[in-house]
Design a protein around this motif. Structure first.
Motif, PDB file in Angstrom:
ATOM      1  N   THR A 148      33.458  39.384  33.719  1.00 31.93           N
ATOM      2  CA  THR A 148      33.440  38.147  32.929  1.00 31.93           C
ATOM      3  C   THR A 148      33.371  38.462  31.439  1.00 31.93           C
ATOM      4  OG1 THR A 148      32.318  36.989  34.722  1.00 31.93           O
ATOM      5  CG2 THR A 148      32.226  35.986  32.543  1.00 31.93           C
ATOM      6  N   THR A 251      43.425  29.378  31.967  1.00 28.56           N
ATOM      7  CA  THR A 251      43.305  28.788  33.306  1.00 28.56           C
ATOM      8  C   THR A 251      43.177  29.863  34.369  1.00 28.56           C
ATOM      9  OG1 THR A 251      44.656  26.914  32.562  1.00 28.56           O
ATOM     10  CG2 THR A 251      44.402  27.220  34.941  1.00 28.56           C
ATOM     11  N   HIS A 254      39.657  31.461  34.195  1.00 28.08           N
ATOM     12  CA  HIS A 254      38.625  30.574  34.743  1.00 28.08           C
ATOM     13  C   HIS A 254      38.710  30.510  36.267  1.00 28.08           C
ATOM     14  CE1 HIS A 254      36.723  29.119  31.126  1.00 28.08           C
ATOM     15  NE2 HIS A 254      37.891  28.796  30.580  1.00 28.08           N
ATOM     16  N   PHE A 255      39.944  30.536  36.804  1.00 25.81           N
ATOM     17  CA  PHE A 255      40.115  30.509  38.258  1.00 25.81           C
ATOM     18  C   PHE A 255      39.531  31.771  38.897  1.00 25.81           C
ATOM     19  CE2 PHE A 255      42.712  31.875  41.892  1.00 25.81           C
ATOM     20  CZ  PHE A 255      42.435  30.837  42.769  1.00 25.81           C
ATOM     21  N   ARG A 256      39.823  32.918  38.295  1.00 24.63           N
ATOM     22  CA  ARG A 256      39.305  34.185  38.839  1.00 24.63           C
ATOM     23  C   ARG A 256      37.780  34.231  38.767  1.00 24.63           C
ATOM     24  NH1 ARG A 256      43.547  38.435  35.989  1.00 24.63           N
ATOM     25  NH2 ARG A 256      45.339  38.031  37.370  1.00 24.63           N
ATOM     26  N   LEU A 257      37.239  33.802  37.646  1.00 26.35           N
ATOM     27  CA  LEU A 257      35.777  33.831  37.484  1.00 26.35           C
ATOM     28  C   LEU A 257      35.093  32.889  38.462  1.00 26.35           C
ATOM     29  CD1 LEU A 257      35.487  33.917  33.588  1.00 26.35           C
ATOM     30  CD2 LEU A 257      35.139  35.799  35.172  1.00 26.35           C
ATOM     31  N   SER A 258      35.634  31.697  38.649  1.00 26.40           N
ATOM     32  CA  SER A 258      35.030  30.755  39.579  1.00 26.40           C
ATOM     33  C   SER A 258      35.111  31.267  41.010  1.00 26.40           C
ATOM     34  CB  SER A 258      35.725  29.390  39.477  1.00 26.40           C
ATOM     35  OG  SER A 258      37.082  29.501  39.840  1.00 26.40           O
ATOM     36  N   ARG A 259      36.225  31.941  41.339  1.00 22.96           N
ATOM     37  CA  ARG A 259      36.362  32.508  42.681  1.00 22.96           C
ATOM     38  C   ARG A 259      35.341  33.614  42.917  1.00 22.96           C
ATOM     39  NH1 ARG A 259      41.633  35.874  43.458  1.00 22.96           N
ATOM     40  NH2 ARG A 259      40.374  37.169  42.080  1.00 22.96           N
ATOM     41  N   ASP A 260      35.176  34.514  41.948  1.00 25.26           N
ATOM     42  CA  ASP A 260      34.214  35.611  42.077  1.00 25.26           C
ATOM     43  C   ASP A 260      32.779  35.091  42.142  1.00 25.26           C
ATOM     44  OD1 ASP A 260      36.288  37.362  42.059  1.00 25.26           O
ATOM     45  OD2 ASP A 260      36.092  37.915  39.951  1.00 25.26           O
ATOM     46  N   LYS A 261      32.481  34.076  41.335  1.00 24.32           N
ATOM     47  CA  LYS A 261      31.137  33.502  41.359  1.00 24.32           C
ATOM     48  C   LYS A 261      30.856  32.821  42.693  1.00 24.32           C
ATOM     49  CE  LYS A 261      30.599  32.785  36.382  1.00 24.32           C
ATOM     50  NZ  LYS A 261      30.507  31.784  35.297  1.00 24.32           N
ATOM     51  N   LYS A 262      31.887  32.238  43.298  1.00 20.27           N
ATOM     52  CA  LYS A 262      31.715  31.595  44.595  1.00 20.27           C
ATOM     53  C   LYS A 262      31.392  32.629  45.663  1.00 20.27           C
ATOM     54  CE  LYS A 262      33.925  28.229  47.623  1.00 20.27           C
ATOM     55  NZ  LYS A 262      35.154  27.463  47.914  1.00 20.27           N
ATOM     56  N   LYS A 265      27.784  33.602  45.154  1.00 21.50           N
ATOM     57  CA  LYS A 265      26.902  32.502  45.549  1.00 21.50           C
ATOM     58  C   LYS A 265      26.794  32.395  47.064  1.00 21.50           C
ATOM     59  CE  LYS A 265      26.289  27.516  44.942  1.00 21.50           C
ATOM     60  NZ  LYS A 265      26.884  26.277  44.365  1.00 21.50           N
TER      61      LYS A 265
END
Length: 349
Positions: A148, A251, A254-262, A265
């Motif tokens: 990130t 975009t 942000h998509f990659r970061l949200s996927r990795d954070k998911k 989590k």
């Protein structure tokens, strides 16, 4: 398997306080029960390790993703190790020790009060897996944080570049500048020609020559390509292209970061549920073995025992909720025809 075999046999035992199904079925029940619970833990470790490789070693992971044989081998190994941890001890303990310590009408393992064996087995069954899963989860989280930071640094560096640098690197800008220079040269040649003509006819009309020179000078100051309007249009076009390119990059990031954070989590949720369901039973079992069941209430031990089966019930719900790929794979196993029909229907619609 736990709901179909283990629980139906255990409920009458809890309600009546007496095992009525015989010694052979008691051993089979114990082997299956310990096997299912232990394999559940080892599978959590295997899945966490798989997620760890997919995030930290993405290239190698994708290269081996189609290796079905290796995946099946890992899953079989989990069940073999789970059986070896308790299975041989349940089957052969009384034969090695020379006698059975289990009273008639009861069903539990021969090592139930053996503190040394339980401590060793608990280390392999709970403490080591829990530390391993925590390590994998923490490594994934730190890796995501590192990526990130790197992505944001690169994005800000690109975002802060000046428009002049973009113009110098852009092929369209270079072509536009060449066009302007060529038309400026053409205008200069036109001016020289106009001046020579004006000097040639100066003898007949000095006023007309002056007007001609003035007209030529004005036309030379306003080249067709390099007027203010065309330069503004060129600059706005390049700015728009740059903004669109940067918006697309933003975009994607942000998509990659949200996927990795998911991913991190979902792993944290699975690890948390695993710890809540397994820690009470493991600790109470060790304490109970140390004091031979005198210091732990039967109610709390039974409660911790049922938490293990609750974990087996919760895990199949957690994985589909947390992983879309797991959900698709599960649908593919249960309803292969539905998965094949969907793309065809989508094309028809």
């Amino acid at each position: 398997l736990a709901g179909a075999f283990c629980i139906p046999l255990y409920v009458p035992y809890v309600l009546t306080g007496r095992w009525i199904f015989g010694r052979s079925l008691c051993k089979l029940w114990l082997v299956v029960d310990y096997l299912l619970c232990t394999s559940s833990v080892f599978n959590i470790v295997l899945i966490s390790y798989d997620r760890f490789l997919s995030v930290t070693r993405a290239v190698t992971y994708r290269a081996q993703q189609g290796n079905t044989r290796q995946a099946v081998l890992k899953m079989v190994l989990v069940w073999v190790l789970a059986f070896l941890l308790y299975g041989p001890a349940i089957i052969s303990w009384e034969y090695i020790s020379g006698q059975s310590i289990i009273p008639t009408g009861e069903c539990y393992a021969e090592f139930f009060y053996n503190w040394y064996f339980l401590m060793t087995a608990s280390t392999l069954e709970f403490f080591t897996p829990f530390v391993s899963v925590m390590f994998f989860n923490l490594s994934i989280y730190l890796n995501i944080q590192k990526r990130t930071k790197m992505r944001l640094d690169v994005f800000h560096e690109v975002h802060n570049q000046s428009f002049t640098e973009e113009m110098e690197r852009s092929p369209e800008a270079k072509l536009s500048l060449k066009c302007c220079k060529w038309e400026q040269k053409e205008s200069a040649e036109t001016l020289d020609l106009s001046k020579s003509k004006a000097q040639g006819i100066a003898s007949t009309s000095s006023l007309d020559a002056k007007d001609l020179l003035a007209t030529s000078s004005e036309s030379s100051r306003k080249p067709k390509c390099c007027n203010k309007k065309s330069c503004k249009n060129s600059a706005s076009t390049l700015c728009s292209e740059k903004r669109m390119k940067m918006a697309s990059q933003s975009t994607t990031q942000h998509f990659r970061l949200s996927r990795d954070k998911k991913v991190a989590k979902s792993l944290a949720i699975i690890v948390g549920i695993f710890g809540i369901c397994w820690a009470p039973y493991t600790l109470l079992m060790i304490i109970r073995a140390g004091c031979h069941g005198q210091c732990i209430s039967e109610f709390w031990y039974e409660t911790s025992f049922w938490l293990l089966w609750i974990n087996s019930a919760v895990n199949p719900v957690l994985y589909p909720l947390c992983h879309s790929s797991f959900r698709r794979a599960f649908i593919k196993l249960l309803c292969p025809k539905k998965l094949k029909i969907q793309p065809h229907d989508a094309l028809q619609n």
